[in-house]
Design a protein around this motif. Structure first.
Motif, PDB file in Angstrom:
ATOM      1  N   ASP A 154      -9.399  31.198   0.270  1.00 57.42           N
ATOM      2  CA  ASP A 154     -10.269  30.815  -0.846  1.00 57.42           C
ATOM      3  C   ASP A 154     -11.641  30.390  -0.346  1.00 57.42           C
ATOM      4  O   ASP A 154     -12.669  30.718  -0.956  1.00 57.42           O
ATOM      5  N   THR A 185      -8.942  31.483  -7.093  1.00 58.92           N
ATOM      6  CA  THR A 185      -9.563  30.158  -7.024  1.00 58.92           C
ATOM      7  C   THR A 185     -10.924  30.238  -6.332  1.00 58.92           C
ATOM      8  O   THR A 185     -11.930  29.729  -6.849  1.00 58.92           O
ATOM      9  N   LEU A 198      -8.708  23.475   0.178  1.00 54.18           N
ATOM     10  CA  LEU A 198      -8.397  24.819  -0.283  1.00 54.18           C
ATOM     11  C   LEU A 198      -7.866  25.669   0.864  1.00 54.18           C
ATOM     12  O   LEU A 198      -8.197  25.442   2.032  1.00 54.18           O
ATOM     13  N   ILE A 206      -8.137  24.677 -11.529  1.00 56.26           N
ATOM     14  CA  ILE A 206      -8.643  25.831 -10.784  1.00 56.26           C
ATOM     15  C   ILE A 206      -8.121  25.809  -9.348  1.00 56.26           C
ATOM     16  O   ILE A 206      -7.679  26.833  -8.806  1.00 56.26           O
ATOM     17  N   VAL A 207      -8.151  24.643  -8.722  1.00 54.55           N
ATOM     18  CA  VAL A 207      -7.762  24.531  -7.319  1.00 54.55           C
ATOM     19  C   VAL A 207      -6.248  24.599  -7.133  1.00 54.55           C
ATOM     20  O   VAL A 207      -5.756  25.199  -6.174  1.00 54.55           O
ATOM     21  N   CYS A 267      -8.421  32.268 -17.098  1.00 54.56           N
ATOM     22  CA  CYS A 267      -7.889  30.903 -17.179  1.00 54.56           C
ATOM     23  C   CYS A 267      -7.241  30.642 -18.526  1.00 54.56           C
ATOM     24  O   CYS A 267      -6.166  30.030 -18.609  1.00 54.56           O
TER      25      CYS A 267
END
Length: 497
Positions: free
Chosen positions: A7, A329, A3, A320-321, A193
């Motif tokens: 984040d 994220t 990441l 998500i990543v 999302c």
């Protein structure tokens, strides 16, 4: 998978803030009542959000979209029985526990059947919570290991220490307030999302529904009469029983009934928290379906290793990543992780409460001072936290042991529900009647839970349970209730002859 630094920073700051916020409630816990019930002064909406967060663990946040992605909306049927169970709870269970003015969910069983029933149920609860704590800590460590590359055992130990620390210091007030905040962040994250997926489709939002409908993704499962498959009816009946167990005998829920200032407010928080789960779970399933449509329309975005049939639970973390904006994220990962921490903190607080009320005050010191009670709560919290970490460490890399743990957990919980319903619904059933029912019921539950694990060879298949695993708690509970009731009737008839 690495990441961005920003984040990682967001994740660490929110997680540390969560721990410090929970620990700050230490200064509000001067008595055992404040530690276990918040002194009965917590706002109803906060308690309701905490009940909601108890339903929505971080595992659900990842597992429900994974289910919808891999199959359909059959598991959504679980939510349909929650309104029925919650209405029964506010009508019968909430006033029952508040009228007894006991923080223990198992005091009622002692009143009806004696000390053995309270010890049996509370011991089963403690063992179940230890298993749950160990499993949750492991399941939280796995995605962090994949995303950050951190050592799994190190994550388990650090997380366990952090959760135990703020649980011990902050008590139920820390658990409930952190639950409420995490619940709000989880809902916001889920809606974000869902919106991003819907409006990121190459041909517009309607493409989600076109692709999903063509693949039968909105199906609620078969409406057939099979008891060996996860049909609509099997999931619905299972949900009704498991939620009656949650509302009727689970210390996590019963303890929350005592944290508001009135029965009316406790009823509101129970209804609010449980009914909120229905639309939010719908959002989770929609996310899974939208992920299916998103990657079906753009298969090049999905790595080859995630294109296999069994990769459903890994799709949402990958999205998500890789697809969310930087910062969002980290926020969402922190929220998911914090929800898992709140699940563990609930278990730590509730088991410490049970140890004080059901063991220390009953068998060691009948009238302890506030200082002694607080010392017991603090020590018990630390011990249960350490045991949870140790269990989690033993489960690392051993999936079959994890399956066995959950099978044993179903044995304990199924017996507890049957005993509670027998106590609640029949005033004539005696001590011995209930004991016979529990013994036979636990035998049935053990067979249904363990036979699929051990009777795998061809010559032993005839001893394997033919029923779906969801029916374990249903059949076990019915056996305990019916046997206890019928034995009482039999003895009564013989006495009258």
């Amino acid at each position: 998978m690495q990441l961005p630094v920003f984040d990682v920073a967001v994740f660490l700051l929110i997680t540390l803030g969560n721990v410090l916020f929970g620990a700050s409630f230490f200064f509000r816990n001067k008595t055992a009542a404040q530690f276990t019930t918040g002194g009965g002064k917590l706002p109803a909406w906060v308690v309701g959000m905490s009940i909601f967060a108890t339903f929505v663990s971080s595992i659900s946040f990842l597992a429900l979209p994974g289910k919808a992605y891999s199959s359909n909306w059959n598991a959504l049927v679980f939510s349909f029985a929650i309104p029925i169970a919650s209405i029964l709870a506010v009508k019968f269970f909430v006033p029952l526990y508040r009228s007894m003015n006991s923080v223990s969910a198992y005091n009622f069983l002692e009143i009806r059947f004696g000390a053995w029933a309270r010890i049996y149920a509370s011991l089963c609860y403690i063992l179940t919570q230890l298993m749950r704590t160990g499993a949750i800590l492991l399941l939280l460590a796995l995605p962090l290991n994949a995303m950050f590359g951190w050592n799994i055992k190190t994550i388990i130990v650090v997380t366990g220490i952090a959760v135990t620390l703020y649980s011990m210091l902050g008590g139920i007030q820390a658990v409930i307030w952190t639950d409420a905040i995490q619940g709000i962040i989880l809902i916001a994250g889920a809606l974000l999302c869902a919106g991003l997926l819907t409006f990121s489709m190459p041909e517009g939002p309607t493409q989600v529904f076109e692709i999903a409908a063509a693949s039968n993704k909105f199906s609620l499962g078969s409406f057939g009469a099979s008891l060996s498959e996860s049909t609509f009816w099997v999931v619905l009946i299972y949900s009704l029983f498991i939620n009656l167990q949650n509302f009727g005998i689970d210390q996590n829920f019963v303890q929350r009934y005592m944290t508001t200032s009135s029965t009316k407010k406790a009823r509101f928080s129970t209804l609010f928290g449980s009914l909120l789960y229905l639309p939010v779970s719908l959002v989770f399933f929609y996310i899974g379906t939208a992920l299916y449509a998103y990657y079906s329309a753009q298969p090049h975005l999905l790595p080859a290793e995630l294109s296999t049939t069994g990769a459903g639970d890994k799709i949402f973390p990958f999205f998500i990543v890789n697809a969310l904006p930087t910062g969002i994220t980290g926020l969402l990962i922190a929220a998911i992780f914090a929800a898992g921490m709140s699940t563990v903190s609930t278990s730590v607080n509730s088991t410490a409460t049970i140890f004080l009320s059901d063991y220390y005050k009953r068998y060691i010191n009948h009238n302890p001072s506030e200082k002694s009670s607080m010392r017991v709560l603090h020590i018990a919290s630390v011990i249960f936290g350490i045991l949870g970490v140790l269990i989690s460490l033993t489960l690392v890399g051993v999936e079959s042991v994890l399956d066995a743990w959950w099978s044993l957990a179903s044995i304990f919980s199924g017996g507890m529900l049957g005993l509670f319903l027998l106590a609640f619904m029949s005033k004539k059933v005696r001590n011995i009647d209930a004991a016979i029912g529990v013994v036979l019921g636990v035998v049935v539950i053990s067979w249904m839970s363990l036979s699929p694990l051990y009777f795998t060879e061809e010559n032993l298949l005839k001893f394997k349970s033919p029923l779906h695993s969801n029916l374990t708690i249903v059949l076990g509970t019915l056996v305990i209730f019916l046997v206890g009731f019928l034995v009482q009737k039999l003895f009564a008839n013989q006495k009258n002859k």
